[in-house]
Design an enzyme around this catalytic site. Structure first.
Site, PDB file in Angstrom:
ATOM      1  N   ARG A  59       0.821  -1.214   0.000  1.00  0.00           N
ATOM      2  CA  ARG A  59       0.000   0.000   0.000  1.00  0.00           C
ATOM      3  C   ARG A  59       0.855   1.263   0.000  1.00  0.00           C
ATOM      4  O   ARG A  59       0.410   2.325  -0.419  1.00  0.00           O
ATOM      5  CB  ARG A  59      -0.984  -0.038   1.167  1.00  0.00           C
ATOM      6  CG  ARG A  59      -2.191  -0.890   0.855  1.00  0.00           C
ATOM      7  CD  ARG A  59      -2.962  -1.271   2.093  1.00  0.00           C
ATOM      8  NE  ARG A  59      -2.367  -2.420   2.749  1.00  0.00           N
ATOM      9  CZ  ARG A  59      -2.708  -2.863   3.932  1.00  0.00           C
ATOM     10  NH1 ARG A  59      -3.632  -2.245   4.619  1.00  0.00           N
ATOM     11  NH2 ARG A  59      -2.131  -3.934   4.445  1.00  0.00           N
ATOM     12  N   GLU A  96       4.693 -10.967  14.390  1.00  0.00           N
ATOM     13  CA  GLU A  96       4.120 -11.543  15.604  1.00  0.00           C
ATOM     14  C   GLU A  96       4.546 -13.014  15.731  1.00  0.00           C
ATOM     15  O   GLU A  96       4.921 -13.481  16.793  1.00  0.00           O
ATOM     16  CB  GLU A  96       2.600 -11.420  15.548  1.00  0.00           C
ATOM     17  CG  GLU A  96       1.987 -11.590  16.916  1.00  0.00           C
ATOM     18  CD  GLU A  96       0.495 -11.386  16.881  1.00  0.00           C
ATOM     19  OE1 GLU A  96      -0.027 -10.954  15.846  1.00  0.00           O
ATOM     20  OE2 GLU A  96      -0.135 -11.679  17.909  1.00  0.00           O
TER      21      GLU A  96
END
Ligand code: AMP
Length: 176
Positions: A59, A96
């Site tokens: 993006r 994560e």
């Protein structure tokens, strides 16, 4: 002036439980929202002598390309590993679960070149922090980092600023 924050669509529990996904496609799809966002992202850097805008996949390409055009600079992509065809500088960063690697072409920026880093959103700052490391390896002079959205509770912006990179975001969302 319309409130561009109202053009962000929030999708709860995407891509997994507990995440509030901030979808910018609804902002980018709105002609006024897109123009206003790019103007607001560009404004702080009009007199900063930026020579190249670096955008982070994926993006960051959309926003970074538009910001570069408006600043009258070139654009260079930071991509996920294995996507760039020429010799690269790479940097691993922590997700994560596990790690990932991003890359830039080794001749994308030159020593001392004034660079503006752009992405859509900063959360933990892992991605932008890795991009900063790549740019520092390349010897770039990082003028700043610009984002549409900052998630302050995740601390990425504070981390980046602590490492000496001035940050600018158009809006914040509290929580994750
Ligand atoms: P981080 O490395 O944690 O700062 O995450 C930033 C990257 O992950 C950006 O490229 C975002 O596009 C994406 N991202 C992280 N959290 C969100 C969220 N809540 N909504 C949308 N995108 C996100």
């Amino acid at each position: 002036m319309r409130d561009i924050k109202s053009l962000i669509r929030t999708i709860p529990d995407y891509p997994k439980d507990g995440i509030m996904f901030r979808d910018i496609t609804t902002l980018l799809g709105d002609a006024h929202g897109l123009r206003q966002s790019i103007e607001m992202m560009t404004a702080p850097y009009l007199d900063k002598g930026v020579e190249v805008v670096v955008g982070i996949e994926a993006r960051g390409f959309i926003v970074g390309g538009a910001v570069a055009e408006k600043l009258g600079t070139g654009f260079m992509p930071v991509r996920k590993r294995g996507k760039l065809p020429w010799k690269t500088i790479e940097q691993e960063y922590t997700l994560e679960y596990g790690t990932d690697v991003i890359e830039i072409h080794e001749d994308a920026v030159s020593t001392g070149q004034k660079v503006l880093l752009v992405d859509d959103l900063i959360a933990t700052g892992g991605t932008a922090g890795a991009a900063v490391k790549i740019l520092q390896k390349a010897g770039a002079d990082i003028v700043g980092a610009a984002f549409i959205i900052d998630l302050p509770d995740l601390g990425g912006r504070a981390l980046l600023e602590k490492s000496g990179i001035p940050c600018h975001a158009l809006m914040q969302f509290e929580g994750e």
